[in-house]
Design a protein around this motif. Structure first.
Motif, PDB file in Angstrom:
ATOM      1  N   UNK A  35     -23.098  23.274 -12.719  1.00 49.09           N
ATOM      2  CA  UNK A  35     -24.173  22.764 -13.575  1.00 49.09           C
ATOM      3  C   UNK A  35     -24.403  21.271 -13.354  1.00 49.09           C
ATOM      4  N   UNK A  36     -23.354  20.531 -13.007  1.00 51.38           N
ATOM      5  CA  UNK A  36     -23.494  19.084 -12.827  1.00 51.38           C
ATOM      6  C   UNK A  36     -23.591  18.673 -11.370  1.00 51.38           C
ATOM      7  N   UNK A  37     -23.591  19.656 -10.460  1.00 48.96           N
ATOM      8  CA  UNK A  37     -23.562  19.344  -9.022  1.00 48.96           C
ATOM      9  C   UNK A  37     -22.448  18.337  -8.734  1.00 48.96           C
ATOM     10  N   UNK A 105     -21.126  23.422  -4.056  1.00 46.58           N
ATOM     11  CA  UNK A 105     -20.937  22.557  -2.886  1.00 46.58           C
ATOM     12  C   UNK A 105     -22.077  22.706  -1.884  1.00 46.58           C
ATOM     13  N   UNK A 106     -22.511  23.950  -1.688  1.00 45.87           N
ATOM     14  CA  UNK A 106     -23.560  24.209  -0.699  1.00 45.87           C
ATOM     15  C   UNK A 106     -24.867  23.519  -1.079  1.00 45.87           C
ATOM     16  N   UNK A 112     -27.892  23.943  -8.171  1.00 41.53           N
ATOM     17  CA  UNK A 112     -28.303  25.308  -7.821  1.00 41.53           C
ATOM     18  C   UNK A 112     -29.033  25.997  -8.984  1.00 41.53           C
ATOM     19  N   UNK A 113     -28.695  25.593 -10.209  1.00 41.32           N
ATOM     20  CA  UNK A 113     -29.237  26.285 -11.387  1.00 41.32           C
ATOM     21  C   UNK A 113     -30.362  25.462 -12.011  1.00 41.32           C
ATOM     22  N   UNK A 114     -31.543  26.041 -12.144  1.00 41.29           N
ATOM     23  CA  UNK A 114     -32.642  25.282 -12.760  1.00 41.29           C
ATOM     24  C   UNK A 114     -32.380  25.029 -14.250  1.00 41.29           C
ATOM     25  N   UNK A 115     -32.997  23.985 -14.760  1.00 38.00           N
ATOM     26  CA  UNK A 115     -32.749  23.532 -16.122  1.00 38.00           C
ATOM     27  C   UNK A 115     -32.911  24.617 -17.178  1.00 38.00           C
ATOM     28  N   UNK A 179     -33.727  29.442  -4.940  1.00 36.87           N
ATOM     29  CA  UNK A 179     -33.080  29.355  -6.256  1.00 36.87           C
ATOM     30  C   UNK A 179     -32.930  30.738  -6.884  1.00 36.87           C
ATOM     31  N   UNK A 180     -33.897  31.612  -6.657  1.00 34.64           N
ATOM     32  CA  UNK A 180     -33.787  32.989  -7.167  1.00 34.64           C
ATOM     33  C   UNK A 180     -32.560  33.673  -6.571  1.00 34.64           C
ATOM     34  N   UNK A 181     -32.360  33.475  -5.281  1.00 33.23           N
ATOM     35  CA  UNK A 181     -31.195  34.064  -4.607  1.00 33.23           C
ATOM     36  C   UNK A 181     -29.901  33.490  -5.202  1.00 33.23           C
ATOM     37  N   UNK A 182     -29.877  32.153  -5.360  1.00 30.55           N
ATOM     38  CA  UNK A 182     -28.680  31.509  -5.921  1.00 30.55           C
ATOM     39  C   UNK A 182     -28.369  32.050  -7.316  1.00 30.55           C
ATOM     40  N   UNK A 183     -29.391  32.122  -8.129  1.00 30.21           N
ATOM     41  CA  UNK A 183     -29.194  32.541  -9.517  1.00 30.21           C
ATOM     42  C   UNK A 183     -28.760  34.009  -9.579  1.00 30.21           C
ATOM     43  N   UNK A 184     -29.319  34.825  -8.693  1.00 31.24           N
ATOM     44  CA  UNK A 184     -28.913  36.235  -8.625  1.00 31.24           C
ATOM     45  C   UNK A 184     -27.423  36.348  -8.325  1.00 31.24           C
ATOM     46  N   UNK A 185     -26.976  35.581  -7.337  1.00 33.45           N
ATOM     47  CA  UNK A 185     -25.560  35.648  -6.957  1.00 33.45           C
ATOM     48  C   UNK A 185     -24.671  35.096  -8.063  1.00 33.45           C
ATOM     49  N   UNK A 186     -25.076  33.987  -8.654  1.00 30.05           N
ATOM     50  CA  UNK A 186     -24.287  33.403  -9.741  1.00 30.05           C
ATOM     51  C   UNK A 186     -24.116  34.417 -10.876  1.00 30.05           C
TER      52      UNK A 186
END
Lengths: 222, 222
Positions: A35-37, A105-106, A112-115, A179-186
């Motif tokens: 969340x904080x990168x 990290x990537x 990675x997560x939008x607000x 971001x959709x891909x990232x959020x799906x995996x998360x």
């Protein structure tokens, strides 16, 4: 030699509790890193997973030693066999925490997560950590009610997962495909993490009662 | 009673091979159901997973019975313990095949996978099925070289997974977020399925050599 034997059994339980505590902390830290990168925090979660893997190998060896030397039967045998399963759940949970950290990290220095999903992901992270803490307690106490409660608490994870999908499927989604891909995996990582915590608790139920957890939870009335 | 004992051990191996064969077929059928939006086929894969779960429970009970009655030591003990781990890998692989089939069912009558990714997903499905067939063979033959080969063959899965991500991250992606989410999850299911096949093979390596597979594969020259 009876005492040594019981000490050996107890040390297997202790090892499981330690693993559960480590992966519980890992998912909490990984969530913050995500969340904080926070690259440094992500890195430390990624490195720390080795400790969990070591603990698992150690636990597996201890279980095999107990089986070979003490040849336990009945409940003790079931305890040792079940502990092998639980340690696999916990090792995998550690991997999932590591996956969350690797995503942080990537995408660094981006987030990675939008607000608008930050709160949901934070809750998923906290819930994961809480479920794992409950699982650790259940290993220690062998409290069947607490184990069954954990399964109910996991329902909240399903709701959060649905919330994420609703955001993704919304026509207003403005964050692009990456971001959709990232959020799906998360979402998947947290869901699986919670599944493993539930699975650990279910194995304790089976150990104590000889019945599978789903046979002990009455169907909710329609 | 020596013969009964060895029969019991052999029946555990046989159970593992049967599980591997079942989940190998399941991933193949699930892939067809996914690519052709074949609801009936998807449904049959989803129902068939119960058989895999039953086999696992059966295998676990048999392993515990052998431990209690025969109190195996040394290699035999390691075989029984390892078989518990392998059956968990295989049970999970069955779940993943089921996930692929469930996605096919959820999107029916639409196809979840866009045309330009059909070939990649087909190859992922076929590779998954092949890796699992190799894993079944490795359980039977305990052939370490074949087990190590399997790990190399899995590299192709990583390439296919990267291909999917390249499509997803391409500015030309025209299939919307829902399909991006579906494809992300599908990619993850196949990747995990292959991981479990590799894991089964690695456990055989460990069983036979006492060394972890990664210690036996020389680093590829830079």
């Amino acid at each position: 030699m009876r005492e040594t034997y019981h000490e050996e059994l107890a040390s297997i339980s202790d090892g499981l509790v330690e693993m559960a505590n480590l992966v519980g902390s890992a998912i909490g830290l990984a969530t913050t890193a995500l969340l904080d990168a926070d690259l440094q925090l992500a890195q430390s979660v990624i490195s720390a997973d080795e400790k969990v893997d070591d603990l698992q190998r150690d636990l597996e060896n201890r279980a095999i030693t107990v089986l070979a030397r003490q040849q336990p039967v009945a409940t003790d045998l079931r305890l040792v066999v079940t502990s092998l399963r639980m340690s696999a759940d916990l090792e995998r949970s550690g991997d999932l925490a590591q996956h969350v950290a690797k995503l942080a990290r990537m995408r660094y220095p981006d987030r990675a997560v939008p607000r608008d999903l930050r709160r949901t992901v934070l809750e998923m992270g906290q819930l994961s950590q809480r479920l794992m803490a409950q699982a650790a307690e259940v290993i220690l106490t062998q409290d069947v009610d607490a184990a069954l409660q954990l399964e109910k608490d996991d329902d909240r994870m399903d709701e959060l997962h649905r919330t994420i999908f609703q955001h993704l499927m919304d026509d207003q989604w403005q964050h692009g495909v990456e971001t959709a891909v990232d959020v799906t995996l998360v979402g998947r990582y947290y869901e699986r993490f919670a599944d493993h915590a539930v699975s650990v608790a279910q194995r304790v139920v089976y150990l104590v009662t000889g019945e599978h957890a789903d046979e002990l939870i009455p169907d909710t009335p329609a």
